[in-house]
Write a protein that holds these residues in place. Structure first.
Motif, PDB file in Angstrom:
ATOM      1  N   GLY B 153       1.033  -1.251  -0.026  1.00 21.40           N
ATOM      2  CA  GLY B 153       0.139   0.096   0.043  1.00 21.40           C
ATOM      3  C   GLY B 153       0.905   1.239   0.121  1.00 21.40           C
ATOM      4  O   GLY B 153       0.558   2.343  -1.019  1.00 21.40           O
ATOM      5  N   GLN B 154       1.899   1.112   0.784  1.00 19.16           N
ATOM      6  CA  GLN B 154       2.867   2.335   0.991  1.00 19.16           C
ATOM      7  C   GLN B 154       3.614   2.621  -0.613  1.00 19.16           C
ATOM      8  O   GLN B 154       3.672   3.613  -0.812  1.00 19.16           O
ATOM      9  N   ARG B 155       4.044   1.430  -1.069  1.00 21.45           N
ATOM     10  CA  ARG B 155       4.621   1.470  -2.498  1.00 21.45           C
ATOM     11  C   ARG B 155       3.858   2.068  -3.416  1.00 21.45           C
ATOM     12  O   ARG B 155       3.999   3.026  -4.001  1.00 21.45           O
ATOM     13  N   GLN B 156       2.676   1.895  -3.398  1.00 21.81           N
ATOM     14  CA  GLN B 156       1.475   2.440  -4.293  1.00 21.81           C
ATOM     15  C   GLN B 156       1.378   3.908  -3.845  1.00 21.81           C
ATOM     16  O   GLN B 156       1.054   4.850  -4.722  1.00 21.81           O
ATOM     17  N   ARG B 157       1.451   4.226  -2.902  1.00 17.39           N
ATOM     18  CA  ARG B 157       1.192   5.587  -2.259  1.00 17.39           C
ATOM     19  C   ARG B 157       2.460   6.335  -3.114  1.00 17.39           C
ATOM     20  O   ARG B 157       2.094   7.603  -3.528  1.00 17.39           O
ATOM     21  N   VAL B 170      -3.899  15.148 -15.846  1.00 22.37           N
ATOM     22  CA  VAL B 170      -4.564  13.950 -15.713  1.00 22.37           C
ATOM     23  C   VAL B 170      -3.764  12.759 -15.069  1.00 22.37           C
ATOM     24  O   VAL B 170      -2.659  12.544 -15.637  1.00 22.37           O
ATOM     25  N   VAL B 171      -4.413  11.900 -14.399  1.00 26.20           N
ATOM     26  CA  VAL B 171      -3.445  10.707 -13.714  1.00 26.20           C
ATOM     27  C   VAL B 171      -4.455   9.611 -14.162  1.00 26.20           C
ATOM     28  O   VAL B 171      -5.416   9.291 -14.167  1.00 26.20           O
ATOM     29  N   LEU B 172      -3.513   8.867 -15.056  1.00 22.81           N
ATOM     30  CA  LEU B 172      -3.974   7.509 -15.484  1.00 22.81           C
ATOM     31  C   LEU B 172      -3.683   6.363 -14.584  1.00 22.81           C
ATOM     32  O   LEU B 172      -2.370   5.977 -14.373  1.00 22.81           O
ATOM     33  N   ALA B 173      -4.541   5.720 -14.141  1.00 19.15           N
ATOM     34  CA  ALA B 173      -4.062   4.375 -13.129  1.00 19.15           C
ATOM     35  C   ALA B 173      -4.794   3.107 -14.005  1.00 19.15           C
ATOM     36  O   ALA B 173      -5.845   2.864 -14.088  1.00 19.15           O
ATOM     37  N   ASP B 174      -3.796   2.134 -13.937  1.00 17.24           N
ATOM     38  CA  ASP B 174      -4.064   0.752 -14.537  1.00 17.24           C
ATOM     39  C   ASP B 174      -4.045  -0.245 -13.484  1.00 17.24           C
ATOM     40  O   ASP B 174      -2.761  -0.540 -13.029  1.00 17.24           O
ATOM     41  N   GLU B 175      -5.287  -0.686 -13.016  1.00 20.49           N
ATOM     42  CA  GLU B 175      -5.217  -1.668 -11.806  1.00 20.49           C
ATOM     43  C   GLU B 175      -4.504  -1.362 -10.818  1.00 20.49           C
ATOM     44  O   GLU B 175      -3.602  -2.221 -10.115  1.00 20.49           O
ATOM     45  N   PRO B 176      -4.627  -0.113 -10.076  1.00 16.89           N
ATOM     46  CA  PRO B 176      -3.944   0.365  -9.146  1.00 16.89           C
ATOM     47  C   PRO B 176      -3.988  -0.525  -7.948  1.00 16.89           C
ATOM     48  O   PRO B 176      -2.929  -0.460  -6.983  1.00 16.89           O
ATOM     49  N   THR B 177      -5.013  -1.265  -7.698  1.00 14.68           N
ATOM     50  CA  THR B 177      -5.072  -2.112  -6.403  1.00 14.68           C
ATOM     51  C   THR B 177      -4.866  -3.770  -6.907  1.00 14.68           C
ATOM     52  O   THR B 177      -4.970  -4.468  -6.181  1.00 14.68           O
TER      53      THR B 177
END
Lengths: 175, 248
Positions: B153-157, B170-177
């Motif tokens: 979770g911290q790495r994704q932060r 714009v922020v583009l997120a590909d399967e962020p979780t």
């Protein structure tokens, strides 16, 4: 909600109606807002009539249901004990939706995938609401726990819709 | 909500991406029109292989369409030169990936400042911005940690902080979780809600209903086509009682 729930919430100690409602509000959080006071008092009156609750308190306050102190009778305690021991199971109506897809497809009434999309839309709206409500509650509160349960159930339903989508896509391209 | 007088931050028209030839031709993205307004969060859901990641790559200039147009703030980017495209990717778009894509040998703060340095900011300004972002995202105490010392979770932060480094359009997120357990998912979920509230424009591709449910609009994608659009805003908790068994 079953009458036994109200009865059990009084098992801790004899309480005024407003104390009971405060207890329910704490436990239910934002979901408790939808419960109206009248409903609770109607249930209390029924439980009293059934001999599961008795009213304590002074006679001059007896006409105001808000001032009455409600206590479990021995029969009431017995009923609560039975209710606690009972195993309840939620009954999601999966078969109805399943048969809707089958009927729609076989009679050509509608595209099952459209039905799946419509259903998903509704579930996602609710998921969003439940999630927002959960995030607004303090992390370890009773209300947050209840909302987490709702979120998890909705996720399960959404996963099943995914399976429906996959299956019906496959059937359609196969036919 | 989109407004006719307002230029969408992101706009796609007739977007197509094809691979292969003849019998082996695959239409990964098969005619997508999309407008994303400033401050909007849009989620795109669909089964794996439906083309949603390819679509995201086209929208962010990571890949070029076979045909169709992509505009960012009213500027066509699909016909940009490689050089212009690279510059655009550095400054105008923030990317968040499923597997974080952090540089393992750099600390959290060094990862976050990297895009600012590449965009030509002074080391001091880049560092200040990176520390500010890590602080905002609740990672001030982890700034000197290597990614390997951080939870998922911290790495994704950290990855989200890096995406925000150059204040992208714009922020583009590909399967962020996609790589996170449920506690870390909740963490990222909260973060996306915060970004949304701060007015960041977001496009999220996911199969995770929880992340999709943070969006204003959700699209279902099948076989390269956006087939269904849902507005998720404007609900009430009133209906939730029934789900908890409080109403009959």
């Amino acid at each position: 909600m079953r009458q036994e729930v109200v009865l059990a919430m009084l098992a801790k100690e004899p309480s005024h109606g407003y104390q009971l409602r405060a207890r329910l509000r704490d436990a239910l959080g934002p979901l408790g807002d939808a419960m109206n006071a009248g409903q609770v008092y109607v249930t209390l009156a029924r439980l009293e009539k059934a001999g599961l609750l008795a009213v304590e308190g002074s006679a001059d306050d007896a006409d105001r249901s808000d001032r009455k102190v409600y206590a479990l009778t021995p029969n009431g305690q017995q009923r609560v004990a039975e209710w606690i021991a009972e195993v309840g199971w939620p009954r999601p109506d999966l078969a109805e939706f399943h048969l809707k897809l089958i009927a729609a497809a076989s009679a050509g009434l509608a595209d099952p995938l459209t039905i799946v999309d419509t259903q998903r839309r509704e579930l996602l709206r609710r998921l969003r609401d439940a999630q927002r409500a959960a995030m607004a509650e303090p992390a370890l509160s009773a209300a947050a726990l209840l909302l987490e349960g709702i979120v998890l159930r909705l996720q399960a339903d959404l996963r099943w819709l995914e399976a429906c989508e996959k299956n019906w896509t496959h059937r359609r391209s196969g036919s | 909500m989109s407004n006719a007088a307002e230029t969408p931050v992101l706009r796609a028209r007739g977007l197509r991406k094809e691979y292969g030839k003849g019998e082996g031709l695959v239409r990964a993205v098969d005619g997508v029109d999309l407008d994303v307004s400033a401050g909007e969060t849009v989620a795109i859901m669909g089964p794996s292989g439906c083309g949603k990641s390819t679509l995201l790559h086209l929208l962010g200039g990571l890949d070029r369409p076979s045909s169709g147009e992509v505009s960012l703030n009213g500027r066509r980017i699909d016909d940009f030169s490689e050089k212009a495209l690279a510059a655009m990717r550095r400054t105008d778009v923030g990317y968040v990936f499923q597997s974080f894509h952090l540089m393992e040998e750099l600390t959290a703060v060094e990862n976050v400042e990297l895009p600012a340095l590449l965009a030509g900011r002074s080391p001091r300004a880049a560092r200040r911005r990176a520390e500010e972002l890590l602080d905002q995202l609740g990672l001030a105490g982890r700034a000197r940690f290597l990614p390997s010392a951080l939870s998922g979770g911290q790495r994704q932060r950290v990855a989200v902080a890096r995406a925000l480094s150059n204040e992208p359009l714009v922020v583009l997120a590909d399967e962020p979780t996609g790589n996170l357990d449920s506690a870390a998912t909740l963490d990222v979920l909260q973060l996306f809600e915060e970004l949304h509230e701060s007015g960041q424009t977001l496009v999220i591709v996911t199969h995770d209903a929880r992340i999709a449910a943070t969006a204003d609009r959700m699209f279902s994608m099948r076989d390269g086509v956006l087939v269904d659009q849902t507005w998720l805003t404007g609900g009430t908790t009133g209906q939730l009682g029934a789900l908890a068994g409080l109403e009959d």
